[in-house]
Motif scaffolding. Sequence first.
Motif, short mmCIF file in Angstrom:
data_model
loop_
_atom_site.label_atom_id
_atom_site.label_comp_id
_atom_site.label_asym_id
_atom_site.label_seq_id
_atom_site.Cartn_x
_atom_site.Cartn_y
_atom_site.Cartn_z
N ALA A 112 0.69 -1.23 0.07
CA ALA A 112 -0.09 -0.13 0.01
C ALA A 112 0.94 1.22 -0.02
O ALA A 112 0.47 2.29 -0.63
CB ALA A 112 -0.90 0.03 1.33
N ALA A 113 1.77 1.25 0.82
CA ALA A 113 2.93 2.47 0.62
C ALA A 113 3.59 2.71 -0.34
O ALA A 113 3.72 3.83 -0.92
CB ALA A 113 3.87 2.16 1.90
N TYR A 114 4.00 1.51 -0.99
CA TYR A 114 4.92 1.83 -2.28
C TYR A 114 3.60 2.32 -3.29
O TYR A 114 4.07 3.11 -4.13
CB TYR A 114 5.78 0.62 -2.62
CG TYR A 114 7.02 0.62 -1.98
CD1 TYR A 114 7.11 0.45 -0.69
CD2 TYR A 114 8.14 1.01 -2.65
CE1 TYR A 114 8.19 0.33 0.19
CE2 TYR A 114 9.37 1.05 -1.73
CZ TYR A 114 9.42 0.89 -0.42
OH TYR A 114 10.61 0.79 0.30
N ARG A 115 2.59 1.71 -3.56
CA ARG A 115 1.72 1.67 -4.54
C ARG A 115 1.20 3.33 -4.37
O ARG A 115 1.17 3.98 -5.51
CB ARG A 115 0.45 0.85 -4.36
CG ARG A 115 -0.40 0.54 -5.77
CD ARG A 115 -0.94 -0.58 -5.86
NE ARG A 115 -0.51 -1.67 -6.24
CZ ARG A 115 -0.62 -3.00 -6.17
NH1 ARG A 115 -0.87 -3.57 -4.96
NH2 ARG A 115 0.17 -4.02 -6.94
N ASP A 116 1.08 3.86 -3.23
CA ASP A 116 0.59 5.13 -2.98
C ASP A 116 1.67 6.09 -3.69
O ASP A 116 1.21 7.09 -4.03
CB ASP A 116 0.56 5.33 -1.43
CG ASP A 116 -0.30 6.75 -1.16
OD1 ASP A 116 -1.23 7.03 -1.65
OD2 ASP A 116 0.39 7.41 -0.26
N LEU A 117 2.88 5.65 -3.28
CA LEU A 117 3.88 6.65 -4.02
C LEU A 117 4.13 6.47 -5.46
O LEU A 117 4.25 7.43 -5.89
CB LEU A 117 5.14 6.29 -3.01
CG LEU A 117 6.50 7.04 -3.56
CD1 LEU A 117 6.35 8.53 -2.86
CD2 LEU A 117 7.74 6.41 -3.09
N LEU A 118 4.30 5.07 -5.97
CA LEU A 118 4.40 4.98 -7.07
C LEU A 118 3.56 4.77 -8.17
O LEU A 118 3.69 5.03 -9.39
CB LEU A 118 5.36 3.50 -7.41
CG LEU A 118 6.88 3.62 -6.30
CD1 LEU A 118 7.37 2.22 -6.51
CD2 LEU A 118 7.69 4.77 -6.93
N GLY A 119 2.34 4.80 -7.70
CA GLY A 119 1.10 4.94 -8.54
C GLY A 119 0.74 3.32 -9.01
O GLY A 119 1.55 2.47 -8.78
N PRO A 120 -0.39 3.10 -9.31
CA PRO A 120 -0.92 1.70 -9.89
C PRO A 120 -0.04 0.76 -11.06
O PRO A 120 -0.12 -0.24 -10.84
CB PRO A 120 -2.16 1.91 -10.24
CG PRO A 120 -2.65 3.63 -10.59
CD PRO A 120 -1.52 4.18 -9.74
N ALA A 121 0.66 1.84 -11.53
CA ALA A 121 1.48 1.18 -12.65
C ALA A 121 2.73 0.58 -12.12
O ALA A 121 3.81 0.39 -12.83
CB ALA A 121 1.72 2.14 -13.80
N PRO B 166 -0.43 4.52 4.21
CA PRO B 166 -0.62 5.68 3.98
C PRO B 166 -1.53 6.27 4.95
O PRO B 166 -1.25 7.50 5.22
CB PRO B 166 -1.32 5.82 2.57
CG PRO B 166 -0.92 4.28 1.80
CD PRO B 166 -0.56 3.43 3.08
N GLY B 167 -2.58 5.71 5.62
CA GLY B 167 -3.25 6.12 6.63
C GLY B 167 -2.53 6.63 7.95
O GLY B 167 -3.38 7.19 8.77
N ALA B 168 -1.20 5.99 8.21
CA ALA B 168 -0.73 6.30 9.39
C ALA B 168 0.39 6.91 9.18
O ALA B 168 1.38 7.09 10.24
CB ALA B 168 -0.17 4.73 9.97
N GLN B 169 0.80 7.58 8.16
CA GLN B 169 1.90 8.49 7.84
C GLN B 169 1.88 9.93 8.47
O GLN B 169 0.68 10.41 8.72
CB GLN B 169 2.25 8.60 6.27
CG GLN B 169 2.60 7.36 5.57
CD GLN B 169 2.69 7.47 4.03
OE1 GLN B 169 2.62 8.56 3.62
NE2 GLN B 169 3.00 6.29 3.67
N GLY B 170 3.30 10.40 8.85
CA GLY B 170 3.17 11.79 9.41
C GLY B 170 2.98 11.67 10.89
O GLY B 170 2.81 12.82 11.47
N ARG B 171 3.05 10.53 11.57
CA ARG B 171 2.79 10.71 13.05
C ARG B 171 4.22 9.83 13.54
O ARG B 171 4.14 9.57 14.89
CB ARG B 171 1.86 9.66 13.47
CG ARG B 171 0.46 10.49 12.99
CD ARG B 171 -0.63 9.64 13.86
NE ARG B 171 -1.25 8.60 12.98
CZ ARG B 171 -0.97 7.31 13.47
NH1 ARG B 171 -0.39 6.76 14.48
NH2 ARG B 171 -1.64 6.20 12.79
#
Length: 163
Positions: free
Chosen positions: A20-29, A91-96
């Motif tokens: 999830a973390a890498y997909r959020d950064l790199l995109g679905p491709a 992604p939902g737990a980032q920035g903490r």
Amino acid sequence: MTVRDARQDEFADLAAVTLAAYRDLLGPAMDAGYAAELADVDGRAGLVDLLVSVDEAGTVEGGVVYIPGPGPMAWFHGEDEAGLRMLAVDPGAQGRGVGTALVVACLARAAGAGKRRLLLHTTASMTAARRLYERAGFRRDVEHDHLLAGGVALLAYVADVGQ
Ligand SMILES: CC(C)(COP(=O)(O)OP(=O)(O)OC[C@H]1O[C@@H](n2cnc3c(N)ncnc32)[C@H](O)[C@@H]1OP(=O)(O)O)[C@@H](O)C(=O)NCCC(=O)NCCS
């Protein structure tokens, strides 16, 4: 939050969080081979240390691969070196502070093992990770930058352990 070794019954959650973390950064491709490698927690268990960060409810929020020395998954050869790879926070737990806690745990593990340097590679697009590493005491190590066959430039970082 608690950072500790992942239990076997958490491997599937660790794989999901990492993807999830890498997909959020790199995109679905994101390259399918890379996605399969990231998700293969079972395949790396026992070869390297798998650290997770869990919240009070026991939910896996992030993880990192700690490579204790030359051997499986290591790209370095020094007996006084350790490495980290695949740092990921849901992604939902980032920035903490979860990512920072995982990196600090790797630095502590390396110090406890008497290592002198902790190494990693990242990429230009991983801007949050690069800020985090620099705050945690890593510096660029351009001599060990590396160009992957597909043209992706890996940027090397190093931290002096225990300083
Ligand atoms: C890189 C990554 C692991 C960082 O995880 P994270 O848990 O968000 O990291 P942190 O929370 O420790 O730090 C991120 C930010 O939150 C801020 N932060 C940390 N603790 C905080 C707190 N208690 N309150 C508010 N903000 C906080 C930090 O200052 C930092 O801000 P900045 O990036 O704007 O400078 C995450 O973004 C990720 O999974 N990215 C995709 C995969 C990736 O790039 N991996 C690196 C491979 S080399």
